[in-house]
Design an enzyme around this catalytic site. Structure first.
Site, PDB file in Angstrom:
ATOM      1  N   HIS A   1      -9.496  -0.191   2.885  1.00 55.20           N
ATOM      2  CA  HIS A   1     -10.243   0.244   4.079  1.00 55.20           C
ATOM      3  C   HIS A   1     -11.535  -0.560   4.254  1.00 55.20           C
ATOM      4  O   HIS A   1     -12.586  -0.019   4.575  1.00 55.20           O
ATOM      5  CB  HIS A   1     -10.521   1.741   4.021  1.00 55.20           C
ATOM      6  CG  HIS A   1      -9.281   2.537   3.733  1.00 55.20           C
ATOM      7  ND1 HIS A   1      -8.292   2.732   4.664  1.00 55.20           N
ATOM      8  CD2 HIS A   1      -8.853   3.129   2.592  1.00 55.20           C
ATOM      9  CE1 HIS A   1      -7.305   3.431   4.113  1.00 55.20           C
ATOM     10  NE2 HIS A   1      -7.627   3.682   2.866  1.00 55.20           N
TER      11      HIS A   1
ATOM     12  N   ASP B   1      -1.428  -0.423   5.123  1.00 52.19           N
ATOM     13  CA  ASP B   1      -1.870   0.971   5.142  1.00 52.19           C
ATOM     14  C   ASP B   1      -1.269   1.697   6.345  1.00 52.19           C
ATOM     15  O   ASP B   1      -0.756   2.805   6.215  1.00 52.19           O
ATOM     16  CB  ASP B   1      -3.402   1.054   5.167  1.00 52.19           C
ATOM     17  CG  ASP B   1      -3.892   2.494   5.234  1.00 52.19           C
ATOM     18  OD1 ASP B   1      -3.676   3.218   4.249  1.00 52.19           O
ATOM     19  OD2 ASP B   1      -4.472   2.880   6.256  1.00 52.19           O
TER      20      ASP B   1
ATOM     21  N   ASP C   1       0.845  -1.188   0.000  1.00 50.63           N
ATOM     22  CA  ASP C   1       0.000   0.000   0.000  1.00 50.63           C
ATOM     23  C   ASP C   1       0.878   1.234   0.000  1.00 50.63           C
ATOM     24  O   ASP C   1       2.037   1.195   0.417  1.00 50.63           O
ATOM     25  CB  ASP C   1      -0.927   0.029   1.215  1.00 50.63           C
ATOM     26  CG  ASP C   1      -2.145   0.940   1.006  1.00 50.63           C
ATOM     27  OD1 ASP C   1      -2.396   1.366  -0.145  1.00 50.63           O
ATOM     28  OD2 ASP C   1      -2.834   1.236   1.991  1.00 50.63           O
ATOM     29  N   GLY C   2       0.311   2.324  -0.479  1.00 55.55           N
ATOM     30  CA  GLY C   2       0.966   3.617  -0.451  1.00 55.55           C
ATOM     31  C   GLY C   2       0.052   4.623   0.210  1.00 55.55           C
ATOM     32  O   GLY C   2      -1.162   4.437   0.261  1.00 55.55           O
TER      33      GLY C   2
ATOM     34  N   ASP D   1      -4.615  -2.488  -3.230  1.00 59.98           N
ATOM     35  CA  ASP D   1      -5.899  -1.794  -3.401  1.00 59.98           C
ATOM     36  C   ASP D   1      -5.786  -0.713  -4.481  1.00 59.98           C
ATOM     37  O   ASP D   1      -6.705   0.063  -4.673  1.00 59.98           O
ATOM     38  CB  ASP D   1      -6.418  -1.234  -2.074  1.00 59.98           C
ATOM     39  CG  ASP D   1      -5.485  -0.226  -1.428  1.00 59.98           C
ATOM     40  OD1 ASP D   1      -4.563   0.279  -2.100  1.00 59.98           O
ATOM     41  OD2 ASP D   1      -5.675   0.065  -0.232  1.00 59.98           O
TER      42      ASP D   1
ATOM     43  N   GLU E   1       2.286   3.778  -4.041  1.00 56.40           N
ATOM     44  CA  GLU E   1       1.704   2.451  -4.320  1.00 56.40           C
ATOM     45  C   GLU E   1       2.684   1.623  -5.156  1.00 56.40           C
ATOM     46  O   GLU E   1       2.901   0.438  -4.896  1.00 56.40           O
ATOM     47  CB  GLU E   1       0.376   2.592  -5.082  1.00 56.40           C
ATOM     48  CG  GLU E   1      -0.744   3.258  -4.316  1.00 56.40           C
ATOM     49  CD  GLU E   1      -1.528   2.326  -3.406  1.00 56.40           C
ATOM     50  OE1 GLU E   1      -1.193   1.135  -3.303  1.00 56.40           O
ATOM     51  OE2 GLU E   1      -2.494   2.814  -2.777  1.00 56.40           O
TER      52      GLU E   1
END
Length: 147
Positions: A127, A137, A12-13, A72, A50
């Protein structure tokens, strides 16, 4: 069936402002062991973070593996599952609207990092309470706060 070891990766970023200070996080799972990675930059974008998460996760692998990357990021997932990356390359790193592909150098780094591996892409909903996605995250947000 691949004789390569299978590694599960979540990436994740995060970015505070876009552009702004950003961070990336990754969790690699192999043979019941987990490794966390994170980093960031003072002035970047969410998409760059990301992408950097995927690149760093792949670079951390010491030998060719079967890698299942969970992200995501619709941009990253679609680039590889919908053939966008091949189309961009055929057009000289231009999108269908003739505009240059953003972050070309990161896409090239990602392709290079993927090269020795068999990579499978899995889109996860951000999320949405997916424990490992929430964890990466948190790593990305924590890293972004250092900048």
């Amino acid at each position: 069936m691949s004789d390569k070891p299978e590694v599960i990766v979540y990436t994740d970023g995060a970015c505070s402002g876009n552009p702004g200070p950003g961070g990336w996080g990754a969790v690699l799972i192999w043979n019941g062991k987990e490794k966390e990675l994170m980093g960031g930059e003072p002035q970047t974008t969410n998409n760059r973070m990301e992408m950097q998460a995927v690149i760093e996760a792949l670079r951390a692998l010491k030998k060719p593996c079967k890698v299942i990357i969970h992200s995501d990021s619709a941009l990253i997932i679609n680039a590889f599952t919908k053939g966008w990356i091949e189309s961009w390359q055929k057009r000289g790193w231009r999108k269908s609207n003739k505009k240059p592909v953003e972050n070309k150098e990161l896409w090239q780094h990602m392709l290079q990092a993927m090269d020795p591996h068999d990579v499978e892409w899995v889109k996860v909903k951000g999320h949405a309470g997916i424990e490992l996605n929430e964890r990466v995250d948190r790593l990305a947000v924590t890293a972004s706060k250092k900048y």
